[in-house]
Design a protein around this motif. Structure first.
Motif, short mmCIF file in Angstrom:
data_model
loop_
_atom_site.label_atom_id
_atom_site.label_comp_id
_atom_site.label_asym_id
_atom_site.label_seq_id
_atom_site.Cartn_x
_atom_site.Cartn_y
_atom_site.Cartn_z
N THR A 4 124.26 -129.75 -51.12
CA THR A 4 123.31 -129.05 -50.27
C THR A 4 123.84 -127.65 -50.02
OG1 THR A 4 122.03 -129.15 -48.21
CG2 THR A 4 124.32 -129.85 -48.10
N GLY A 5 123.19 -126.92 -49.17
CA GLY A 5 123.54 -125.53 -48.92
C GLY A 5 122.32 -124.65 -49.14
N PHE A 6 122.44 -123.39 -48.77
CA PHE A 6 121.29 -122.49 -48.85
C PHE A 6 120.78 -122.37 -50.28
CE2 PHE A 6 119.24 -118.37 -49.26
CZ PHE A 6 118.35 -118.40 -48.20
N VAL A 7 121.69 -122.24 -51.24
CA VAL A 7 121.28 -122.08 -52.64
C VAL A 7 120.49 -123.30 -53.10
CG1 VAL A 7 122.11 -121.82 -55.00
CG2 VAL A 7 123.22 -120.57 -53.15
N ILE A 8 120.99 -124.49 -52.79
CA ILE A 8 120.33 -125.72 -53.22
C ILE A 8 118.96 -125.85 -52.55
CG2 ILE A 8 120.56 -128.20 -53.44
CD1 ILE A 8 122.73 -126.71 -54.91
N ILE A 9 118.94 -125.64 -51.25
CA ILE A 9 117.69 -125.79 -50.50
C ILE A 9 116.66 -124.77 -50.98
CG2 ILE A 9 116.65 -125.60 -48.21
CD1 ILE A 9 119.28 -126.66 -47.07
N PHE A 10 117.10 -123.53 -51.20
CA PHE A 10 116.19 -122.48 -51.63
C PHE A 10 115.59 -122.81 -53.00
CE2 PHE A 10 115.08 -118.23 -53.21
CZ PHE A 10 114.39 -117.73 -52.12
N ASP A 11 116.43 -123.28 -53.91
CA ASP A 11 115.94 -123.61 -55.25
C ASP A 11 114.98 -124.79 -55.21
OD1 ASP A 11 116.21 -123.40 -58.29
OD2 ASP A 11 116.81 -125.47 -57.95
N GLU A 12 115.32 -125.82 -54.44
CA GLU A 12 114.44 -126.98 -54.36
C GLU A 12 113.15 -126.66 -53.61
OE1 GLU A 12 116.61 -130.30 -52.87
OE2 GLU A 12 117.82 -130.51 -54.69
N ALA A 13 113.23 -125.73 -52.66
CA ALA A 13 112.01 -125.31 -51.97
C ALA A 13 111.06 -124.61 -52.94
CB ALA A 13 112.35 -124.39 -50.81
N LEU A 14 111.61 -123.77 -53.82
CA LEU A 14 110.78 -123.11 -54.82
C LEU A 14 110.15 -124.14 -55.76
CD1 LEU A 14 112.85 -119.94 -55.82
CD2 LEU A 14 110.81 -120.07 -54.40
N SER A 15 110.92 -125.16 -56.11
CA SER A 15 110.38 -126.21 -56.98
C SER A 15 109.24 -126.94 -56.29
CB SER A 15 111.49 -127.19 -57.37
OG SER A 15 112.52 -126.53 -58.08
N LEU A 16 109.40 -127.20 -54.98
CA LEU A 16 108.34 -127.86 -54.23
C LEU A 16 107.09 -126.98 -54.14
CD1 LEU A 16 110.19 -129.61 -51.27
CD2 LEU A 16 108.97 -130.70 -53.14
N VAL A 17 107.31 -125.67 -53.98
CA VAL A 17 106.17 -124.75 -53.92
C VAL A 17 105.39 -124.79 -55.22
CG1 VAL A 17 105.53 -122.32 -53.82
CG2 VAL A 17 107.19 -123.22 -52.20
N LEU A 18 106.12 -124.74 -56.35
CA LEU A 18 105.45 -124.78 -57.65
C LEU A 18 104.73 -126.11 -57.86
CD1 LEU A 18 104.87 -123.58 -60.42
CD2 LEU A 18 107.08 -124.48 -61.20
N GLU A 19 105.40 -127.20 -57.51
CA GLU A 19 104.78 -128.52 -57.67
C GLU A 19 103.53 -128.65 -56.80
OE1 GLU A 19 105.94 -133.22 -56.86
OE2 GLU A 19 107.51 -131.69 -56.96
N SER A 20 103.62 -128.18 -55.56
CA SER A 20 102.46 -128.25 -54.67
C SER A 20 101.32 -127.37 -55.17
CB SER A 20 102.86 -127.81 -53.26
OG SER A 20 103.85 -128.66 -52.71
N ALA A 21 101.67 -126.20 -55.72
CA ALA A 21 100.64 -125.30 -56.24
C ALA A 21 99.89 -125.93 -57.41
CB ALA A 21 101.26 -123.98 -56.65
N ASN A 75 95.17 -127.76 -50.26
CA ASN A 75 96.51 -127.46 -49.75
C ASN A 75 97.06 -128.58 -48.88
OD1 ASN A 75 96.97 -124.79 -50.82
ND2 ASN A 75 95.41 -124.05 -49.40
N MET A 76 96.25 -129.57 -48.57
CA MET A 76 96.73 -130.68 -47.75
C MET A 76 97.77 -131.53 -48.47
SD MET A 76 95.21 -130.23 -44.90
CE MET A 76 95.59 -131.76 -44.08
N VAL A 77 97.88 -131.38 -49.79
CA VAL A 77 98.90 -132.12 -50.54
C VAL A 77 100.23 -131.38 -50.56
CG1 VAL A 77 97.14 -133.17 -52.01
CG2 VAL A 77 98.28 -131.08 -52.76
N SER A 78 100.28 -130.20 -49.95
CA SER A 78 101.51 -129.41 -49.97
C SER A 78 102.61 -130.12 -49.20
CB SER A 78 101.25 -128.03 -49.36
OG SER A 78 102.46 -127.30 -49.23
N ALA A 79 103.84 -129.89 -49.63
CA ALA A 79 104.99 -130.48 -48.96
C ALA A 79 105.38 -129.71 -47.70
CB ALA A 79 106.19 -130.51 -49.92
N PHE A 80 104.73 -128.57 -47.46
CA PHE A 80 105.09 -127.73 -46.32
C PHE A 80 104.00 -127.82 -45.25
CE2 PHE A 80 107.07 -125.95 -50.08
CZ PHE A 80 108.38 -125.78 -49.66
N PRO A 81 104.35 -128.25 -44.05
CA PRO A 81 103.35 -128.38 -42.97
C PRO A 81 102.58 -127.09 -42.69
CG PRO A 81 105.37 -129.53 -42.38
CD PRO A 81 105.67 -128.78 -43.65
N PRO A 82 103.22 -125.89 -42.67
CA PRO A 82 102.43 -124.68 -42.42
C PRO A 82 101.33 -124.46 -43.45
CG PRO A 82 104.76 -124.22 -42.13
CD PRO A 82 104.66 -125.59 -42.74
N THR A 83 101.60 -124.80 -44.71
CA THR A 83 100.59 -124.65 -45.74
C THR A 83 99.44 -125.62 -45.52
OG1 THR A 83 102.31 -123.97 -47.31
CG2 THR A 83 100.19 -124.63 -48.24
#
Length: 360
Positions: free
Chosen positions: A318-335, A41-49
């Motif tokens: 940008t905006g909530f929709v864009i950030i939310f979608d790209e965050a999901l993409s980062l989650v999938l990529e990190s996983a 999980n150290m390769v995750s883009a999210f510091p909490p992960t």
């Protein structure tokens, strides 16, 4: 395992030595692969992960030390004290022996598989298929509404002490649900644009970029609904005759958008409100578009980047929709990255462990 050695009459120290010699290897292999899995999980883009993976890995290491060293030593100490003093022992029968309750329960499945193997396989197959069918209907995604409380709280919450008692109804959630049920749900996408905003064609280029917008963008007469320096100038021109005359003198094609002398236009506008749309350097601005709130976030994101490509200059949606979608993409990529690292790391660790244990 320790009890199995003890019931044969072997002394405490020898029984524990045989137990730890066998079990520590299994503990080390299981713990090592688990540590590798969490450290991936150290390769995750999210510091909490990343923090979670590091803390969990250290936790597994300390758990291994506790159950591999401290607990066996404590067990030896307790059993030696029992030999010296009349301390009662609750049970000495091995948990997995045939005479134990656990052994009898485990032998039930063996008996069924021996007497009716076909029926047993059919039952397992039906249960597996049923579980797979049920799992296919589980929603694998989530939306912002999933993090909101229900409109009304359960009755039993009202019995809680007053300081922690939630309200019977969340008014903001109720209003939001009412709006969603009775009105079209919309969202917003902000477009940040970097370009010389005092250039004559700056405002016209913003207007043209909103012409014939994608389907997820709300539009009026083939023009995207937006809020920008262009719409602000139009609204001020409608309310102020002097600004209207100034705009008309500098409007080449009579569409209400000035083409010339933009610095003079900006100077005529209130500075406090102009700062909402232009930076002090006059080299960047923002355009806020209204989009369909019920559209898929991924589709809205694709359309937003398509509109960004229509701008002259550097445009970033940008905006909530864009950030939310790209965050999901980062989650999938990190996983996926974590999974690959786990498979490679665990495989290498198991090969190394086998080489150490077997001497090959």
């Amino acid at each position: 395992r320790y009890r199995e050695e003890r019931v044969t009459g072997i002394d405490i120290s020898e029984s524990m030595a045989r137990t730890t010699d066998q079990m520590l290897v299994a503990f080390a292999i299981v713990g090592g692969t688990s540590v590798i899995g969490f450290l991936s999980n150290m390769v995750s883009a999210f510091p909490p992960t990343r923090d979670f993976g590091l803390v969990a890995a250290f936790g597994i290491v300390f758990t291994f030390l506790i159950f591999g060293i401290f607990v066996p030593a404590l067990k030896v100490l307790v059993d030696r004290v029992r030999q010296r003093y009349p301390i009662p022992s609750f049970a000495n029968t091995p948990l997995g022996s045939e005479s134990s309750s656990l052994g009898k329960a485990l032998s039930g499945s063996v008996t069924i598989s021996k007497r009716a193997p076909l029926v047993f396989l059919v039952l397992v197959l039906v249960a597996t298929v049923g579980g797979g069918v049920y799992a296919s209907g589980v929603d694998s995604g989530f939306s912002p509404e999933d993090f909101q409380p229900s409109e009304e709280t359960a009755d039993y919450y009202q019995y809680l002490p007053a300081p922690i008692q939630p309200p019977e109804q969340f008014e903001s959630i109720r209003i939001g649900n009412y709006v969603d049920r009775n009105f079209g749900e919309t969202s917003r996408v902000a477009m940040y644009l970097q370009k010389p905003m005092e250039r004559d064609s700056a405002l016209e280029s913003i207007h043209r970029a909103g012409t014939l917008p994608p389907s997820t963008f709300e539009s009026d007469q083939r023009q995207a609904e937006s809020e920008s320096i262009v719409t602000y100038i139009k609204s001020r021109a409608e309310a102020n005759p002097e600004i209207r005359k100034l705009v008309e003198r500098n409007d080449r094609n009579n569409n209400g958008i000035p083409d010339d002398n933009l610095p003079q236009i900006y100077e005529a506008l209130p500075e406090s409100e102009l700062d909402r749309y232009l930076t002090d350097s006059r080299r960047s601005t923002q355009v806020i578009y209204t989009v369909d709130g019920e559209a898929d976030d991924e589709v809205v994101t694709e359309d937003a980047y398509a509109v960004a490509g229509d701008f002259r200059g550097s445009a970033q949606p940008t905006g909530f929709v864009i950030i939310f979608d790209e965050a999901l993409s980062l989650v999938l990529e990190s996983a996926i990255e974590s999974l690959v690292l786990t498979l490679i790391g665990a495989s290498a660790f198991l090969v190394f462990a086998y080489w150490v244990v077997e001497g090959r």
